[in-house]
Design a protein around this motif. Structure first.
Motif, PDB file in Angstrom:
ATOM      1  N   GLN A 206      24.292  -6.502 -37.259  1.00  0.00           N
ATOM      2  CA  GLN A 206      23.002  -5.892 -36.915  1.00  0.00           C
ATOM      3  C   GLN A 206      22.877  -4.485 -37.485  1.00  0.00           C
ATOM      4  OE1 GLN A 206      23.164  -6.161 -32.671  1.00  0.00           O
ATOM      5  NE2 GLN A 206      22.508  -8.305 -32.605  1.00  0.00           N
ATOM      6  N   ALA A 207      23.998  -3.756 -37.547  1.00  0.00           N
ATOM      7  CA  ALA A 207      23.980  -2.365 -38.004  1.00  0.00           C
ATOM      8  C   ALA A 207      23.584  -2.227 -39.460  1.00  0.00           C
ATOM      9  CB  ALA A 207      25.347  -1.733 -37.774  1.00  0.00           C
ATOM     10  N   LEU A 208      23.593  -3.303 -40.229  1.00  0.00           N
ATOM     11  CA  LEU A 208      23.275  -3.233 -41.657  1.00  0.00           C
ATOM     12  C   LEU A 208      21.772  -3.240 -41.936  1.00  0.00           C
ATOM     13  CD1 LEU A 208      26.032  -5.613 -43.071  1.00  0.00           C
ATOM     14  CD2 LEU A 208      25.948  -3.100 -43.198  1.00  0.00           C
ATOM     15  N   HIS A 209      20.967  -3.390 -40.909  1.00  0.00           N
ATOM     16  CA  HIS A 209      19.508  -3.275 -41.067  1.00  0.00           C
ATOM     17  C   HIS A 209      19.145  -1.808 -40.823  1.00  0.00           C
ATOM     18  CE1 HIS A 209      15.233  -3.715 -40.590  1.00  0.00           C
ATOM     19  NE2 HIS A 209      15.285  -5.024 -40.734  1.00  0.00           N
ATOM     20  N   PRO A 210      18.721  -1.070 -41.850  1.00  0.00           N
ATOM     21  CA  PRO A 210      18.510   0.380 -41.683  1.00  0.00           C
ATOM     22  C   PRO A 210      17.553   0.743 -40.554  1.00  0.00           C
ATOM     23  CG  PRO A 210      18.517  -0.182 -44.006  1.00  0.00           C
ATOM     24  CD  PRO A 210      18.525  -1.486 -43.256  1.00  0.00           C
TER      25      PRO A 210
ATOM     26  N   VAL B 182      17.835  -9.053 -34.814  1.00  0.00           N
ATOM     27  CA  VAL B 182      18.833  -8.978 -33.741  1.00  0.00           C
ATOM     28  C   VAL B 182      19.181 -10.380 -33.248  1.00  0.00           C
ATOM     29  CG1 VAL B 182      19.226  -8.193 -31.376  1.00  0.00           C
ATOM     30  CG2 VAL B 182      18.169  -6.654 -33.044  1.00  0.00           C
ATOM     31  N   HIS B 183      18.174 -11.192 -33.034  1.00  0.00           N
ATOM     32  CA  HIS B 183      18.397 -12.559 -32.546  1.00  0.00           C
ATOM     33  C   HIS B 183      19.252 -13.363 -33.521  1.00  0.00           C
ATOM     34  CE1 HIS B 183      17.603 -16.542 -30.858  1.00  0.00           C
ATOM     35  NE2 HIS B 183      17.292 -16.933 -32.088  1.00  0.00           N
ATOM     36  N   CYS B 184      18.890 -13.329 -34.794  1.00  0.00           N
ATOM     37  CA  CYS B 184      19.609 -14.139 -35.787  1.00  0.00           C
ATOM     38  C   CYS B 184      21.060 -13.683 -35.953  1.00  0.00           C
ATOM     39  CB  CYS B 184      18.873 -14.102 -37.126  1.00  0.00           C
ATOM     40  SG  CYS B 184      17.329 -15.053 -37.126  1.00  0.00           S
TER      41      CYS B 184
ATOM     42  N   PRO C 179      18.545  -8.353 -49.529  1.00  0.00           N
ATOM     43  CA  PRO C 179      18.121  -7.207 -50.351  1.00  0.00           C
ATOM     44  C   PRO C 179      17.667  -5.995 -49.535  1.00  0.00           C
ATOM     45  CG  PRO C 179      17.188  -9.255 -51.199  1.00  0.00           C
ATOM     46  CD  PRO C 179      17.773  -9.565 -49.849  1.00  0.00           C
ATOM     47  N   ARG C 180      17.339  -6.196 -48.258  1.00  0.00           N
ATOM     48  CA  ARG C 180      16.830  -5.101 -47.425  1.00  0.00           C
ATOM     49  C   ARG C 180      17.936  -4.402 -46.631  1.00  0.00           C
ATOM     50  NH1 ARG C 180      11.941  -8.564 -44.525  1.00  0.00           N
ATOM     51  NH2 ARG C 180      11.617 -10.004 -46.284  1.00  0.00           N
ATOM     52  N   LEU C 181      19.147  -4.859 -46.792  1.00  0.00           N
ATOM     53  CA  LEU C 181      20.243  -4.391 -45.933  1.00  0.00           C
ATOM     54  C   LEU C 181      21.147  -3.415 -46.658  1.00  0.00           C
ATOM     55  CD1 LEU C 181      21.265  -7.857 -44.434  1.00  0.00           C
ATOM     56  CD2 LEU C 181      19.568  -6.245 -43.529  1.00  0.00           C
ATOM     57  N   ARG C 182      21.718  -2.509 -45.874  1.00  0.00           N
ATOM     58  CA  ARG C 182      22.757  -1.619 -46.397  1.00  0.00           C
ATOM     59  C   ARG C 182      23.377  -0.874 -45.218  1.00  0.00           C
ATOM     60  NH1 ARG C 182      18.312   1.823 -46.986  1.00  0.00           N
ATOM     61  NH2 ARG C 182      18.756   4.011 -46.519  1.00  0.00           N
TER      62      ARG C 182
END
Length: 286
Positions: free
Chosen positions: A35-39, A113-115, A176-179
């Motif tokens: 979850q933390a990888l979603h800015p 968060v759910h996924c 592509p939206r994660l970091r």
């Protein structure tokens, strides 16, 4: 006794099998790291959750929420979820790239968060040794749509993955939206070494045991997720090591008496099940 007393899922559900399994603890840690990888999602956690001041409290509240919505009565599950929904309505998360403010209950953030949770619980259970067929895995995700609705996702707002194929496609779309942002690293550091009383840290095995659990959670992350933590020193946890450790842990915990290893919500749920006549229990929807 009414059927709703058995909660949202019931004893014949795959959800009960997975959420009652010892592997869920490691699955929960994996979920937090993912979850933390979603800015934006992590920005919301960093700004609003208070995990820095009370990390153990945050973990305990999350654990209790999952247990209550899984094993509690339908009314208890709805009450717990209602408190979370009301809290989220008042909070915002600021995009670290654009500065745009998003409500914490934005459907796209709730879906992320759910996924992460259902993927992590399912993956840890299967890798830990719980026997689940592909059909069981799809059934679990379909059951968990009820959980998604509890936290505020509605069918007209977003499509919640109901199969492992749909879940994999969702993560492919999101990658592509994660970091790993600075708050993600800060969260990982605190998760890996949370505050403990000095005598607990130095006179008991609590610190190394907790560190081993976090290493397992990290080791079970998808390879693409691990690579996003580019500034992280190598953790002692390849997937092979994590799986071996998780299976050993699961075997040890399952050897304990149920009175020791099962939480209060699950014990209460089993008591309610025992009070339901067999003919009515068999009629419960799967």
């Amino acid at each position: 006794m009414v059927i709703s007393d058995l909660g949202l899922y019931g004893p014949e559900s795959v959800t009960w099998r997975i959420h009652a399994d010892p592997s869920i603890a490691v699955g929960g840690l994996r979920a937090l790291l993912l979850q933390a990888l979603h800015p934006v999602a992590m920005a919301g956690v960093s700004a609003n959750s208070g995990y820095r001041q009370d990390p153990w409290g945050r973990l305990l509240r999350t654990t209790e929420f999952v247990a209550t919505t899984t094993f509690g009565t339908a009314s208890a599950a709805e009450e717990a979820a209602g408190r979370v929904r009301r809290l989220h309505r008042r909070l915002t998360a600021v995009d670290p790239d654009t500065g745009e403010a998003h409500p914490v209950d934005d459907p796209s953030l709730l879906l992320w968060v759910h996924c992460c949770e259902v993927d992590s619980f399912l993956y840890a259970a299967r890798r830990g040794g719980l026997r689940l067929s592909d059909a069981d895995a799809d059934r679990y995700l379909a059951e968990q749509v009820r959980q998604a609705r509890l936290i505020g996702l509605t069918p007209d707002a977003v499509d919640v993955p109901r199969t492992t194929t749909e879940l994999a496609a969702y993560f492919d779309e999101m990658r592509p939206r994660l970091r790993a942002t600075r708050p993600a690293y800060e969260g990982l550091k605190l998760l890996s070494a949370p505050p403990m009383r000095w005598w607990v840290r130095w006179a008991t095995p609590a610190a190394p045991s907790w560190g081993a659990l976090v290493a397992m959670g990290f080791g079970l992350l998808p390879s693409w997720a691990k690579r996003m933590y580019t500034h992280l020193p190598a953790l002692p946890g390849s997937e092979m090591t994590a799986v071996a450790s998780l299976r050993a842990l699961r075997t040890a915990v399952l050897a304990l008496p149920a009175s020791v290893r099962e939480g209060p919500q699950l014990k209460a749920a089993r008591a309610r099940v025992a009070a339901v006549p067999i003919r009515r229990l068999e009629a419960l929807p799967a």
